[in-house]
Design a protein around this motif. Structure first.
Motif, PDB file in Angstrom:
ATOM      1  N   ASP A 191      -0.750 -24.402  14.918  1.00 51.61           N
ATOM      2  CA  ASP A 191       0.033 -23.169  14.982  1.00 51.61           C
ATOM      3  C   ASP A 191      -0.499 -22.193  13.934  1.00 51.61           C
ATOM      4  O   ASP A 191      -0.085 -22.217  12.775  1.00 51.61           O
ATOM      5  CB  ASP A 191       1.510 -23.479  14.740  1.00 51.61           C
ATOM      6  N   LEU A 192      -1.435 -21.345  14.340  1.00 45.92           N
ATOM      7  CA  LEU A 192      -2.068 -20.430  13.392  1.00 45.92           C
ATOM      8  C   LEU A 192      -1.102 -19.343  12.921  1.00 45.92           C
ATOM      9  O   LEU A 192      -1.226 -18.847  11.795  1.00 45.92           O
ATOM     10  CB  LEU A 192      -3.310 -19.801  14.024  1.00 45.92           C
ATOM     11  N   ASP A 193      -0.138 -18.961  13.768  1.00 46.54           N
ATOM     12  CA  ASP A 193       0.830 -17.951  13.348  1.00 46.54           C
ATOM     13  C   ASP A 193       1.664 -18.465  12.184  1.00 46.54           C
ATOM     14  O   ASP A 193       1.891 -17.752  11.197  1.00 46.54           O
ATOM     15  CB  ASP A 193       1.749 -17.574  14.523  1.00 46.54           C
ATOM     16  N   ALA A 194       2.133 -19.701  12.287  1.00 44.55           N
ATOM     17  CA  ALA A 194       2.908 -20.286  11.193  1.00 44.55           C
ATOM     18  C   ALA A 194       2.040 -20.483   9.951  1.00 44.55           C
ATOM     19  O   ALA A 194       2.497 -20.302   8.822  1.00 44.55           O
ATOM     20  CB  ALA A 194       3.508 -21.621  11.630  1.00 44.55           C
ATOM     21  N   ARG A 218      -8.772 -24.923  10.679  1.00 39.95           N
ATOM     22  CA  ARG A 218      -9.471 -24.054  11.631  1.00 39.95           C
ATOM     23  C   ARG A 218     -10.618 -24.799  12.315  1.00 39.95           C
ATOM     24  O   ARG A 218     -11.043 -24.426  13.415  1.00 39.95           O
ATOM     25  CB  ARG A 218      -9.969 -22.792  10.923  1.00 39.95           C
ATOM     26  N   GLU A 273      -6.941 -24.982   4.792  1.00 45.40           N
ATOM     27  CA  GLU A 273      -6.932 -23.998   5.878  1.00 45.40           C
ATOM     28  C   GLU A 273      -8.258 -24.031   6.642  1.00 45.40           C
ATOM     29  O   GLU A 273      -8.279 -23.946   7.871  1.00 45.40           O
ATOM     30  CB  GLU A 273      -6.668 -22.597   5.322  1.00 45.40           C
ATOM     31  N   GLU A 284      -0.658 -18.681   9.018  1.00 46.27           N
ATOM     32  CA  GLU A 284      -0.988 -17.410   8.375  1.00 46.27           C
ATOM     33  C   GLU A 284       0.257 -16.679   7.873  1.00 46.27           C
ATOM     34  O   GLU A 284       0.197 -15.974   6.862  1.00 46.27           O
ATOM     35  CB  GLU A 284      -1.746 -16.523   9.368  1.00 46.27           C
ATOM     36  N   GLY A 285       1.394 -16.852   8.571  1.00 49.58           N
ATOM     37  CA  GLY A 285       2.602 -16.136   8.179  1.00 49.58           C
ATOM     38  C   GLY A 285       3.399 -16.847   7.109  1.00 49.58           C
ATOM     39  O   GLY A 285       3.500 -16.388   5.962  1.00 49.58           O
ATOM     40  N   ASP A 286       3.952 -18.020   7.447  1.00 53.83           N
ATOM     41  CA  ASP A 286       4.819 -18.760   6.517  1.00 53.83           C
ATOM     42  C   ASP A 286       4.067 -19.789   5.693  1.00 53.83           C
ATOM     43  O   ASP A 286       4.681 -20.483   4.884  1.00 53.83           O
ATOM     44  CB  ASP A 286       5.930 -19.469   7.308  1.00 53.83           C
TER      45      ASP A 286
END
Length: 329
Positions: free
Chosen positions: A68-71, A49, A45, A73-75
Motif C-alpha cells: 500500500d504505497l499510499d499508506a 518498492r 522504503e 507515503e502518507g501515514d
C-alpha cells in the motif's frame, strides 16, 4: 542503528524476514520496522518498492506482492498483501528435496569433523520428512567426485607426513593468473570455512598461506624440504597478511557496488553521497588500473597515491587514442 552499506545478500535476507514480520502484525509503522531490522526508514522504503515488483511466477499483476504505497507515503504505515505464501513453511518438490539430499550426502563425507554432526542431523530430518513419497530419493547413493573431495588434499597430507616438497599450480584471483611454484609444506589449517596450506614458497622466498581451493594441481616431489624442523604457523587466531599483496581503497558509487559482491573485500565503510569505501587486497597494480577503467566514472581510487598516479596516466592514454582517431571525447 546500522549505517554500513547494504550488500545484495543483506537485502535479500532482510526481505525474506520482512514479509513474515509484516504479515504477522497486519500493519506496522515504517520507523518501527526500521528499528526492528536495525536500519533506517529510507532503506526499508527502498526494500518495499523492490518488494512490490516480486512474487510468484509468471509475474502477472495478480501474482505480485502488494504494498500500500499510499499508506506508506502518507501515514508512513506499512501494509502488504498477496504474500501469504512467504509466511507458510516451504514444501520442497521431489526434485528440490533430491538435490538437497545429494548435496548433504556429499558434504557429510567431505566436511570437517566438527560440521559432520550438524550435516548428519539435517540430512536425517530431510529424509524423515520425505517419508514414503521419498523412497526413490532415499535410495540415492552419491559418490563424491575428485573435485568435491579436494583431490589435492591427500597429496599435500602425504608430502607433509614424508617431509617432501610439493609442486603446486596456484590461481591468484587478484591477478587473474596461475603460477607453478615449489613449496615446502608445513601444515593444513582451517580458517573459518576455508582450508589453507601453510608453506615456505621458494618462488616468493618467504612464508605463504595458500587457499587449498585455489590450488589447481599438486605433485609430491622426491626432494626433502629445506628445514624439516619447521613448524606450521597458527593461522586460526586471526587474519594473516601476504607480503605480495597491497591494500587498495576504492570509493564506489551505486552503479559500481557490484564490486563488493564479485570480489572479496577486507573492509567496507559508508562514504559521502550514498557511496561506499571498500578495501581490497590486490597483487597487481595493472589489475587495479584495469578494474578502474571498467568502473569509470563510478569509482575513485583513494589509496595508495602511487596507484592513483598510474591510473591517471592510463586514463589519459586511453583518451588520447580517441583523440587520435578523431572521436570527440
Amino acid at each position: 542503528m546500522t549505517n554500513q552499506a547494504d550488500t545484495a545478500p543483506d537485502q535479500v535476507a532482510r526481505l525474506l524476514a520482512l514479509v513474515p514480520y509484516l504479515l504477522a502484525r497486519g500493519e506496522v509503522r515504517l520507523d518501527d520496522a526500521a528499528a526492528h531490522f536495525d536500519t533506517d526508514a529510507e532503506q526499508i522504503e527502498r526494500d518495499l518498492r523492490l518488494l512490490f515488483m516480486t512474487g510468484l511466477s509468471p509475474g502477472l499483476p495478480g501474482d505480485l506482492i502488494e504494498v500500500d504505497l499510499d499508506a506508506l507515503e502518507g501515514d508512513r504505515v506499512i501494509r502488504v498483501d498477496n504474500a501469504d505464501y512467504l509466511a507458510r513453511p516451504v514444501r520442497f518438490s521431489p526434485a528440490e528435496a533430491t538435490a538437497l539430499v545429494v548435496a548433504l550426502r556429499t558434504m557429510v563425507d567431505t566436511a570437517p569433523a566438527e560440521a559432520r554432526e550438524v550435516i548428519a542431523r539435517t540430512l536425517a530430518k530431510l529424509e524423515e520428512a520425505a517419508g514414503q513419497d521419498g523412497e526413490e530419493l532415499l535410495r540415492l547413493h552419491v559418490t563424491p567426485t575428485p573435485l568435491e573431495t579436494s583431490a589435492v588434499v591427500p597429496v599435500l597430507e602425504s608430502a607433509i607426513a614424508h617431509g617432501h616438497q610439493v609442486e603446486i599450480t596456484y590461481h591468484v584471483p587478484s591477478r587473474d593468473r596461475q603460477s607453478t611454484r615449489v613449496v615446502d609444506p608445513r601444515g593444513l589449517a582451517r580458517v573459518e570455512d576455508l582450508l589453507y596450506l601453510d608453506a615456505w614458497c621458494h618462488t616468493a622466498g618467504g612464508d605463504r598461506a595458500f587457499r587449498v581451493d585455489r590450488i589447481l594441481a599438486a605433485t609430491e616431489l622426491d626432494t626433502p624440504v629445506a628445514d624439516p624442523g619447521a613448524r606450521a604457523r597458527d593461522l586460526t587466531g586471526g587474519w594473516f597478511t601476504d607480503a605480495e599483496t597491497t591494500t587498495v581503497t576504492l570509493r564506489l558509487a551505486p552503479p559500481a557496488r557490484w564490486v563488493v559482491e564479485y570480489y572479496p573485500v577486507t573492509g567496507q565503510r559508508p562514504g559521502p553521497d550514498d557511496t561506499v569505501d571498500v578495501d581490497l587486497e590486490v597483487a597487481s597494480e595493472e589489475w587495479v588500473t584495469s578494474l578502474l577503467l571498467r568502473l569509470a566514472p563510478h569509482a575513485t581510487l583513494l589509496a595508495p597515491d602511487a596507484y592513483a598516479e598510474s591510473f591517471t596516466a592510463a586514463a589519459r592514454a586511453a583518451l588520447s587514442r580517441y583523440d587520435d582517431d578523431g572521436v570527440d571525447s
